[in-house]
Design an enzyme around this catalytic site. Structure first.
Site, PDB file in Angstrom:
ATOM      1  N   HIS A 514       0.832  -1.205   0.000  1.00 34.29           N
ATOM      2  CA  HIS A 514       0.000   0.000   0.000  1.00 34.29           C
ATOM      3  C   HIS A 514       0.868   1.257   0.000  1.00 34.29           C
ATOM      4  O   HIS A 514       0.700   2.147  -0.839  1.00 34.29           O
ATOM      5  CB  HIS A 514      -0.921  -0.013   1.225  1.00 34.29           C
ATOM      6  CG  HIS A 514      -1.810   1.176   1.339  1.00 34.29           C
ATOM      7  ND1 HIS A 514      -3.140   1.155   0.992  1.00 34.29           N
ATOM      8  CD2 HIS A 514      -1.565   2.451   1.763  1.00 34.29           C
ATOM      9  CE1 HIS A 514      -3.675   2.342   1.188  1.00 34.29           C
ATOM     10  NE2 HIS A 514      -2.733   3.147   1.669  1.00 34.29           N
ATOM     11  N   GLU A 515       1.794   1.317   0.944  1.00 35.08           N
ATOM     12  CA  GLU A 515       2.632   2.518   1.042  1.00 35.08           C
ATOM     13  C   GLU A 515       3.548   2.662  -0.170  1.00 35.08           C
ATOM     14  O   GLU A 515       3.847   3.769  -0.610  1.00 35.08           O
ATOM     15  CB  GLU A 515       3.452   2.489   2.337  1.00 35.08           C
ATOM     16  CG  GLU A 515       2.618   2.495   3.610  1.00 35.08           C
ATOM     17  CD  GLU A 515       1.570   3.600   3.647  1.00 35.08           C
ATOM     18  OE1 GLU A 515       1.803   4.673   3.055  1.00 35.08           O
ATOM     19  OE2 GLU A 515       0.502   3.383   4.266  1.00 35.08           O
ATOM     20  N   HIS A 518       1.756   4.469  -2.869  1.00 31.85           N
ATOM     21  CA  HIS A 518       1.866   5.918  -2.679  1.00 31.85           C
ATOM     22  C   HIS A 518       3.229   6.413  -3.163  1.00 31.85           C
ATOM     23  O   HIS A 518       3.340   7.448  -3.831  1.00 31.85           O
ATOM     24  CB  HIS A 518       1.721   6.265  -1.194  1.00 31.85           C
ATOM     25  CG  HIS A 518       0.316   6.318  -0.692  1.00 31.85           C
ATOM     26  ND1 HIS A 518      -0.679   7.039  -1.322  1.00 31.85           N
ATOM     27  CD2 HIS A 518      -0.261   5.757   0.404  1.00 31.85           C
ATOM     28  CE1 HIS A 518      -1.810   6.918  -0.639  1.00 31.85           C
ATOM     29  NE2 HIS A 518      -1.578   6.142   0.403  1.00 31.85           N
ATOM     30  N   HIS A 521       3.494   6.721  -6.874  1.00 28.62           N
ATOM     31  CA  HIS A 521       2.735   7.886  -7.336  1.00 28.62           C
ATOM     32  C   HIS A 521       3.591   9.147  -7.211  1.00 28.62           C
ATOM     33  O   HIS A 521       3.581  10.018  -8.094  1.00 28.62           O
ATOM     34  CB  HIS A 521       1.462   8.012  -6.504  1.00 28.62           C
ATOM     35  CG  HIS A 521       0.410   8.879  -7.126  1.00 28.62           C
ATOM     36  ND1 HIS A 521      -0.729   9.240  -6.453  1.00 28.62           N
ATOM     37  CD2 HIS A 521       0.310   9.453  -8.353  1.00 28.62           C
ATOM     38  CE1 HIS A 521      -1.484   9.990  -7.239  1.00 28.62           C
ATOM     39  NE2 HIS A 521      -0.866  10.130  -8.389  1.00 28.62           N
TER      40      HIS A 521
END
Length: 749
Positions: A514-515, A518, A521
């Site tokens: 998940h991190e 980020h 991105h």
């Protein structure tokens, strides 16, 4: 050792002191204020704004952006250290600067000459139309930010707005301090009989917590060395740090111990928490929450909004409070039948363990028993197959296949050495021995950016996991300044203990993915206008799309094959355990969905309420939401809200729903990979180019539709959540339902 480019502008953490950072912040603010003072006299109307030279206006804006780099850097470093290495010195300096930072931010947001330069550019329609999309988008977002900073308010109201902003920044920091202090103040020595059921890794965690307890007691003078020496070895202590807490709640046979720990966790920073900070002050967040809501409402009224939820939604994809509330309640209705089945399953198994009345402190424990019985799966049994090193190398292999990028780690022997810009080889300094630094390269070995991993729980580090986009991709051609993106990815995972490497639970693996989503991105952006590069400028209810999207590869057989191998034998995850792991993906998904909706709806409603709620009103609202949404009774003493840092100390106020909103997007985006093949390089290239590379330079809805070729719909989310009849869900809904509107309205994606 991999050479590090000076374009990364790495921080010399080894020689970074809080007082030095404080002086740098103050100097940066002074320099920026001096620049603003030199701008032309205030322009009060559209006609005089039109009289400004447009090209010069843009030059002034770029110059001011560049001046602010120094502030972004010094304050960013200090804020980061306050999150990962908090101590009295760092905290004091950080908090002393908050009012000054708030005053500066408000001054900029209300600065009429600067505002007029943005207006002049927009008013020159031909000039504005000729701008690159990223610059045009940044100017549009800046104008909105000026309005939300009170630029149009009379002077007296601007002063009031500034005072509110300053007070809010201080209150939010104090809220966060209280949660951290309350979490780390708790220590419960354990008796031998209370250890029953704990796994080998769990015992190692509570033993490590015991050593930390001893160190704190010696440092504080609460116990003498002789008293410490008299304690048994190992000395087992339960704490509220997440790895320890979850180990006990999941495996401890002692139900009273689980209830004791649960109560301690859900009453942190509340009227039931008797701990105090170093100054002897109460850690109760009750009145701070009241003040925050009251000040947010005052801010909303000054800006012409009915409530703070409207302020929050003015910068998001969703149009209004009713739309978000309908979205959440509709999703809850879809999740409830599955959640009720989840609960019935837990209750059935609880009977087998002598638990007639299932309580919240039983849920994780019984859920683990169900997994072992129904799926022949135990988190502890599969933990040895997820050593951190293998998970990380597999993660890197996955993104290389998806996006054609390569990750190279800086050698560990450079730890804590200084950055040396006078040599060809720059060494990466780190703030802690556990931290690792990596560089990211494109397929042609072109450097993209750099990132740090700080993954283990420790004292002085706030809980949770997050990505901090510390440094954006940015170019300032006038001074030939090139800046590549750098970010911090932080977790609170199980550390290496007893000489063994860190072994992750699959939940921790999913969090890491998940991190890293980020992080990608932030790092893969091709935008060089800092305000809309990477995650900057992305609507808050879309910013979770890449992160939740990345989780899918931690749940796919091909992905799991790349991130798993037994820590001792190197053997792959056996097929029966892989099948069990994939089968358990939807386990308890209904209850988990309702829990997140409960949080999101509570957040939305307390910020939509006017007049602002007091503490009793906050608790009443939370209880009301639970009555509507939850299917498991919550104890009266539960004070979850007092530790809800996302909304009282983070950026999610009236925006926690964003997790569910973005999950709809991410599920639908991943369905494209399911159609084309999850490692399809062309689909990966398309996702990179339409979502990851463009950052906030276009509205999120446009980016998503450019990738998917259509608006999003809810089918994939329901299917990925394991809900029945998901396939025909949207077809059977009425035209006015929130989910049906998700594919037709301009903002409900």
């Amino acid at each position: 050792m991999t050479s590090i480019s000076p374009e990364l502008h790495l921080v010399d953490f080894a020689n970074t002191a809080p007082n030095t950072l404080q002086q740098q912040v103050i100097s940066a603010i002074d320099a920026a204020n001096a620049f603003l003072d030199e701008l032309a006299i205030t322009v009060d109307n559209k006609e005089s704004a039109n009289a400004l030279d447009t090209k010069q206006a843009l030059t002034d804006i770029k110059n001011f952006d560049h001046i602010n780099l120094a502030l972004d850097r010094s304050w960013g470093i200090l804020s980061h250290l306050n999150s990962v290495m908090s101590n009295d010195e760092i905290r004091q300096v950080h908090h002393e600067l908050l009012p000054k930072l708030s005053a500066y931010g408000t001054w900029v947001g209300q600065h009429q000459p600067l505002f007029s330069r943005y207006q002049a550019i927009v008013n020159d329609k031909a000039f504005f139309a000729a701008l690159e999309p990223a610059r045009a988008r940044a100017i549009e977002l800046a104008l909105r930010s000026f309005e939300l900073s009170g630029v149009a308010l009379p002077k007296a109201e601007q002063d009031k707005f500034a005072a509110i902003q300053s007070k809010l920044s201080t209150l939010s920091a104090t809220f966060s301090d209280h949660v951290l202090d309350a979490t780390q103040a708790y220590a419960l020595p354990l008796k031998a009989e209370q250890l029953a059921g704990l796994t080998e890794s769990g015992l190692a965690l509570v033993a490590d917590a015991g050593e930390q307890f001893k160190a704190r007691e010696i440092a504080s003078g609460a116990l003498t060395q002789a008293e410490i020496d008299a304690l048994p070895t190992p000395y087992y202590v339960a704490s509220l740090n997440i790895p320890v807490y979850l180990a006990i709640m999941t495996h401890a046979d002692d139900r009273n111990l689980r209830e004791t720990l649960y109560r301690a966790y859900v009453t942190r920073a509340s009227e039931f928490d008797e701990h105090a900070n170093a100054k002897g002050e109460s850690l109760n967040n009750a009145d701070i929450m009241r003040q925050i809501l009251q000040l947010r409402e005052q801010k909303a009224k000054l800006l012409g909004f009915d409530n703070y939820a409207e302020v929050s939604l003015s910068t998001k994809m969703a149009d209004n409070v009713a739309e978000v509330e309908n979205f959440l309640r509709d999703l809850a209705a879809q999740a409830t039948p599955t959640a009720e089945q989840d609960l019935a399953q837990l209750q059935k198994y609880a009977q087998d363990y002598g638990i007639k009345d299932l309580q919240p402190w039983d849920s994780a424990y019984i859920a683990e028993k169900v997994k072992q019985s129904e799926f022949s799966l135990s988190q502890e049994e599969i933990r040895p197959y997820f050593p951190l090193a293998k998970v990380v190398s597999g993660l890197f292999a996955i993104v290389e296949r998806l996006y054609g990028i390569k990750v190279k780690e800086q050698s560990n022997d450079s730890a804590n050495k200084s950055v040396n810009d006078n040599t060809d080889e720059v060494l990466a300094s780190r703030w802690h021995d556990d931290v690792r630094f990596y560089q990211l390269f494109d397929a042609d070995d072109h450097l993209i950016g750099g990132f740090y991993f700080d993954l283990f729980a420790r004292s002085g580090k706030r809980g949770g996991a997050w990505m901090s986009g510390f440094q954006s991709r940015y170019t300032y051609a006038e001074q030939d300044h090139q800046q590549l993106p750098v970010c911090f990815m932080v977790g609170n995972f199980t550390p290496a203990l007893d000489g063994k490497p860190s072994l992750l639970t699959h939940d921790e693996v999913v969090t890491l993915f998940h991190e890293f989503g980020h992080g990608l991105h932030h790092l893969l952006t091709q935008v060089t206008v800092g305000d809309v590069a990477g995650v900057n400028g992305v609507e808050w209810d879309a910013v979770e799309l890449p992160s939740q999207f990345m989780e899918n590869w931690a749940w796919d057989a091909e992905g799991i094959a790349l991130i798993s191998s037994h820590v001792k034998t190197g053997a792959p995850l056996p097929k029966e355990k892989l099948d069990a792991l994939l089968a358990v993906k939807h386990f308890q998904s209904g209850m988990q969905m309702l829990r997140q909706i409960e949080f999101a709806l509570f957040d939305l409603l307390i910020h939509a309420q006017t007049p602002a709620l007091d503490y009793d009103g906050i608790l009443t609202t939370l209880n009301s939401v639970r009555q509507d949404i939850a299917i498991v009774q919550t104890p009266d003493y539960n004070r979850f809200a007092n530790g809800f840092s996302h909304i009282f100390a983070g950026g999610y106020a009236a925006g926690y729903y964003s997790y569910k909103w973005a999950e709809l997007l991410s599920a639908d985006a991943f369905s494209k990979f399911e159609e084309d093949g999850i490692f399809n390089p062309m689909t990966g290239k398309a996702f990179r180019e339409t979502i990851l590379s463009v950052g906030g330079s276009f509205p999120a809805k446009v980016n998503f539709e450019n990738f998917r070729g259509r608006s999003a719909n809810i089918d994939a989310l329901l299917r990925h959540s394991g809900f029945a009849d998901a396939k025909n869900h949207t077809k059977n809904q009425t035209k006015n339902s929130a989910a049906a509107n998700a594919s037709t309205t301009s903002k409900v994606i």
